[in-house]
Design a protein around this motif. Structure first.
Motif, PDB file in Angstrom:
ATOM      1  N   GLU A 271       0.834  -1.207   0.000  1.00  0.00           N
ATOM      2  CA  GLU A 271       0.000   0.000   0.000  1.00  0.00           C
ATOM      3  C   GLU A 271       0.866   1.253   0.000  1.00  0.00           C
ATOM      4  O   GLU A 271       0.588   2.224  -0.718  1.00  0.00           O
ATOM      5  CB  GLU A 271      -0.919  -0.012   1.214  1.00  0.00           C
ATOM      6  CG  GLU A 271      -2.014  -1.059   1.160  1.00  0.00           C
ATOM      7  CD  GLU A 271      -2.815  -1.128   2.432  1.00  0.00           C
ATOM      8  OE1 GLU A 271      -2.330  -0.606   3.468  1.00  0.00           O
ATOM      9  OE2 GLU A 271      -3.911  -1.706   2.425  1.00  0.00           O
ATOM     10  N   GLU A 272       1.924   1.241   0.825  1.00  0.00           N
ATOM     11  CA  GLU A 272       2.803   2.410   0.897  1.00  0.00           C
ATOM     12  C   GLU A 272       3.539   2.625  -0.417  1.00  0.00           C
ATOM     13  O   GLU A 272       3.723   3.763  -0.861  1.00  0.00           O
ATOM     14  CB  GLU A 272       3.793   2.237   2.050  1.00  0.00           C
ATOM     15  CG  GLU A 272       3.124   2.281   3.429  1.00  0.00           C
ATOM     16  CD  GLU A 272       4.075   1.935   4.550  1.00  0.00           C
ATOM     17  OE1 GLU A 272       5.237   1.518   4.233  1.00  0.00           O
ATOM     18  OE2 GLU A 272       3.703   2.065   5.727  1.00  0.00           O
ATOM     19  N   HIS A 273       3.950   1.525  -1.049  1.00  0.00           N
ATOM     20  CA  HIS A 273       4.638   1.634  -2.338  1.00  0.00           C
ATOM     21  C   HIS A 273       3.707   2.208  -3.395  1.00  0.00           C
ATOM     22  O   HIS A 273       4.091   3.089  -4.170  1.00  0.00           O
ATOM     23  CB  HIS A 273       5.138   0.262  -2.768  1.00  0.00           C
ATOM     24  CG  HIS A 273       5.858   0.254  -4.081  1.00  0.00           C
ATOM     25  ND1 HIS A 273       7.041   0.940  -4.288  1.00  0.00           N
ATOM     26  CD2 HIS A 273       5.550  -0.339  -5.272  1.00  0.00           C
ATOM     27  CE1 HIS A 273       7.438   0.766  -5.534  1.00  0.00           C
ATOM     28  NE2 HIS A 273       6.550   0.007  -6.149  1.00  0.00           N
TER      29      HIS A 273
ATOM     30  N   ALA B  86       1.131   4.115  -2.862  1.00  0.00           N
ATOM     31  CA  ALA B  86       0.874   5.516  -2.541  1.00  0.00           C
ATOM     32  C   ALA B  86       2.031   6.402  -2.996  1.00  0.00           C
ATOM     33  O   ALA B  86       1.815   7.508  -3.505  1.00  0.00           O
ATOM     34  CB  ALA B  86       0.650   5.671  -1.038  1.00  0.00           C
ATOM     35  N   ARG B  87       3.264   5.926  -2.833  1.00  0.00           N
ATOM     36  CA  ARG B  87       4.421   6.704  -3.284  1.00  0.00           C
ATOM     37  C   ARG B  87       4.418   6.871  -4.804  1.00  0.00           C
ATOM     38  O   ARG B  87       4.706   7.949  -5.332  1.00  0.00           O
ATOM     39  CB  ARG B  87       5.723   6.035  -2.830  1.00  0.00           C
ATOM     40  CG  ARG B  87       6.009   6.172  -1.346  1.00  0.00           C
ATOM     41  CD  ARG B  87       7.448   5.793  -1.027  1.00  0.00           C
ATOM     42  NE  ARG B  87       7.717   4.400  -1.345  1.00  0.00           N
ATOM     43  CZ  ARG B  87       7.547   3.388  -0.497  1.00  0.00           C
ATOM     44  NH1 ARG B  87       7.088   3.630   0.722  1.00  0.00           N
ATOM     45  NH2 ARG B  87       7.846   2.151  -0.842  1.00  0.00           N
ATOM     46  N   LEU B  88       4.093   5.790  -5.509  1.00  0.00           N
ATOM     47  CA  LEU B  88       4.038   5.861  -6.970  1.00  0.00           C
ATOM     48  C   LEU B  88       2.960   6.839  -7.429  1.00  0.00           C
ATOM     49  O   LEU B  88       3.165   7.619  -8.367  1.00  0.00           O
ATOM     50  CB  LEU B  88       3.768   4.467  -7.554  1.00  0.00           C
ATOM     51  CG  LEU B  88       4.879   3.442  -7.441  1.00  0.00           C
ATOM     52  CD1 LEU B  88       4.431   2.112  -8.027  1.00  0.00           C
ATOM     53  CD2 LEU B  88       6.148   3.918  -8.147  1.00  0.00           C
ATOM     54  N   GLU B  89       1.816   6.787  -6.757  1.00  0.00           N
ATOM     55  CA  GLU B  89       0.722   7.680  -7.136  1.00  0.00           C
ATOM     56  C   GLU B  89       1.098   9.135  -6.871  1.00  0.00           C
ATOM     57  O   GLU B  89       0.822  10.017  -7.697  1.00  0.00           O
ATOM     58  CB  GLU B  89      -0.540   7.308  -6.371  1.00  0.00           C
ATOM     59  CG  GLU B  89      -1.758   8.109  -6.798  1.00  0.00           C
ATOM     60  CD  GLU B  89      -3.048   7.613  -6.177  1.00  0.00           C
ATOM     61  OE1 GLU B  89      -4.072   8.295  -6.344  1.00  0.00           O
ATOM     62  OE2 GLU B  89      -3.023   6.541  -5.535  1.00  0.00           O
ATOM     63  N   ALA B  90       1.732   9.406  -5.730  1.00  0.00           N
ATOM     64  CA  ALA B  90       2.136  10.775  -5.407  1.00  0.00           C
ATOM     65  C   ALA B  90       3.163  11.291  -6.412  1.00  0.00           C
ATOM     66  O   ALA B  90       3.117  12.455  -6.836  1.00  0.00           O
ATOM     67  CB  ALA B  90       2.708  10.826  -3.987  1.00  0.00           C
ATOM     68  N   LYS B  91       4.087  10.431  -6.803  1.00  0.00           N
ATOM     69  CA  LYS B  91       5.097  10.818  -7.778  1.00  0.00           C
ATOM     70  C   LYS B  91       4.460  11.133  -9.126  1.00  0.00           C
ATOM     71  O   LYS B  91       4.823  12.117  -9.792  1.00  0.00           O
ATOM     72  CB  LYS B  91       6.123   9.688  -7.922  1.00  0.00           C
ATOM     73  CG  LYS B  91       7.306  10.029  -8.804  1.00  0.00           C
ATOM     74  CD  LYS B  91       8.307   8.890  -8.814  1.00  0.00           C
ATOM     75  CE  LYS B  91       9.508   9.226  -9.684  1.00  0.00           C
ATOM     76  NZ  LYS B  91      10.498   8.111  -9.698  1.00  0.00           N
TER      77      LYS B  91
ATOM     78  N   ARG C 281       1.357  12.096  -9.662  1.00  0.00           N
ATOM     79  CA  ARG C 281       0.578  13.337  -9.545  1.00  0.00           C
ATOM     80  C   ARG C 281       1.485  14.561  -9.605  1.00  0.00           C
ATOM     81  O   ARG C 281       1.125  15.587 -10.209  1.00  0.00           O
ATOM     82  CB  ARG C 281      -0.226  13.328  -8.245  1.00  0.00           C
ATOM     83  CG  ARG C 281      -1.378  12.340  -8.239  1.00  0.00           C
ATOM     84  CD  ARG C 281      -2.262  12.524  -7.010  1.00  0.00           C
ATOM     85  NE  ARG C 281      -3.328  11.541  -6.984  1.00  0.00           N
ATOM     86  CZ  ARG C 281      -4.443  11.624  -7.697  1.00  0.00           C
ATOM     87  NH1 ARG C 281      -4.629  12.660  -8.507  1.00  0.00           N
ATOM     88  NH2 ARG C 281      -5.374  10.688  -7.610  1.00  0.00           N
TER      89      ARG C 281
ATOM     90  N   ALA D 264      -1.383   2.698 -10.326  1.00  0.00           N
ATOM     91  CA  ALA D 264      -1.136   2.857  -8.892  1.00  0.00           C
ATOM     92  C   ALA D 264      -2.431   2.713  -8.104  1.00  0.00           C
ATOM     93  O   ALA D 264      -2.471   2.062  -7.052  1.00  0.00           O
ATOM     94  CB  ALA D 264      -0.495   4.216  -8.621  1.00  0.00           C
TER      95      ALA D 264
ATOM     96  N   ARG E 284      -3.367  -0.203  -5.306  1.00  0.00           N
ATOM     97  CA  ARG E 284      -3.825   0.131  -3.972  1.00  0.00           C
ATOM     98  C   ARG E 284      -5.154  -0.538  -3.658  1.00  0.00           C
ATOM     99  O   ARG E 284      -5.371  -1.051  -2.568  1.00  0.00           O
ATOM    100  CB  ARG E 284      -3.950   1.649  -3.836  1.00  0.00           C
ATOM    101  CG  ARG E 284      -4.146   2.112  -2.380  1.00  0.00           C
ATOM    102  CD  ARG E 284      -4.141   3.610  -2.313  1.00  0.00           C
ATOM    103  NE  ARG E 284      -5.241   4.160  -3.116  1.00  0.00           N
ATOM    104  CZ  ARG E 284      -5.214   5.352  -3.693  1.00  0.00           C
ATOM    105  NH1 ARG E 284      -4.144   6.091  -3.605  1.00  0.00           N
ATOM    106  NH2 ARG E 284      -6.254   5.792  -4.384  1.00  0.00           N
TER     107      ARG E 284
END
Length: 219
Positions: A168-170, A172-177, A179, A211, A215
């Motif tokens: 989940e954290e991975h 979330a990081r991919l999605e934030a990057k 965005r 991503a 999730r």
């Protein structure tokens, strides 16, 4: 899990070795409860394990199916420190997080947590993991205890939670990057430059979709 499957699961040694042909002890228990698996497919439980399952299912006792292995003493994995290259493959394979170490650093096995599942042995690229007999002539449940089974199940469950959280954290990081990259794109223009911007935008939006899907899958 059905009530019968839960009782069968509780009767298994929780080594999570997959020798039964299922991904874990819970999967084997559920298959037995559905009538899709027989009661003689768990070598770590041995003859006593078969007897326990027979009492719960009403099926006749049978010798361990040799295609799944043979009953034997409990073993513990031992890593040859001189040959370990720190690849972490054994850490990923261990169902109870009984192996400690980091990338490119020597690993070690925490003996009380090791179930002797043997899953770490075939993944080692330098063949530096051996299995040592730690119970002599005692085999099956005579070489194991309910306390050890409970500990193994607790650690296996915790490992599953940790892996889901890490996924989940991975994601979330991919999605934030993705965005952030999307926000950094300049305003749309015409011509070749506009076409290239649209291509980049499409690539990033596709990454965002992947991503989100990852999730949702882990959730």
């Amino acid at each position: 899990m059905s009530p019968l499957a839960a009782r069968l699961h509780a009767a298994l040694p929780q080594t999570q070795c997959t020798r039964c042909g299922y991904p874990d002890c819970a999967g084997y228990a559920e298959a037995m409860a559905r009538g899709e698996a027989d009661i003689h497919q768990c070598p770590p439980g041995g003859a006593e394990g078969v007897a326990r399952l027979a009492r719960l299912t009403g099926r006749p006792e049978r010798p361990i199916d040799p295609s799944h292995g043979t009953e034997g003493p409990r073993t513990v994995a031992v890593i040859d420190e001189a040959w370990c290259i720190g690849c972490t493959l054994c850490i990923e394979a261990c169902p109870t997080d009984a192996i400690l170490g980091t990338n490119k650093r020597m690993h070690t096995v925490i003996e009380p947590w090791c179930t002797g599942c043997e899953l770490c042995v075939p993944v080692c690229p330098v063949d530096c993991i051996a299995l040592e007999n730690v119970t002599g002539e005692r085999t099956g449940w005579a070489a194991w205890s309910q306390e050890q089974a409970d500990t193994a199940l607790t650690r296996y469950t915790a490992r599953g939670v940790r892996r889901v959280r890490a996924a989940e954290e991975h994601a979330a990081r991919l999605e934030a990057k993705a965005r952030a990259k999307l926000a950094d794109l300049p305003a749309m223009t015409h011509g070749a430059e506009g076409a290239e911007l649209q291509r980049k935008r499409s690539v990033i939006e596709a990454a965002l979709a992947r991503a989100r899907a990852r999730r949702e899958q882990t959730g």
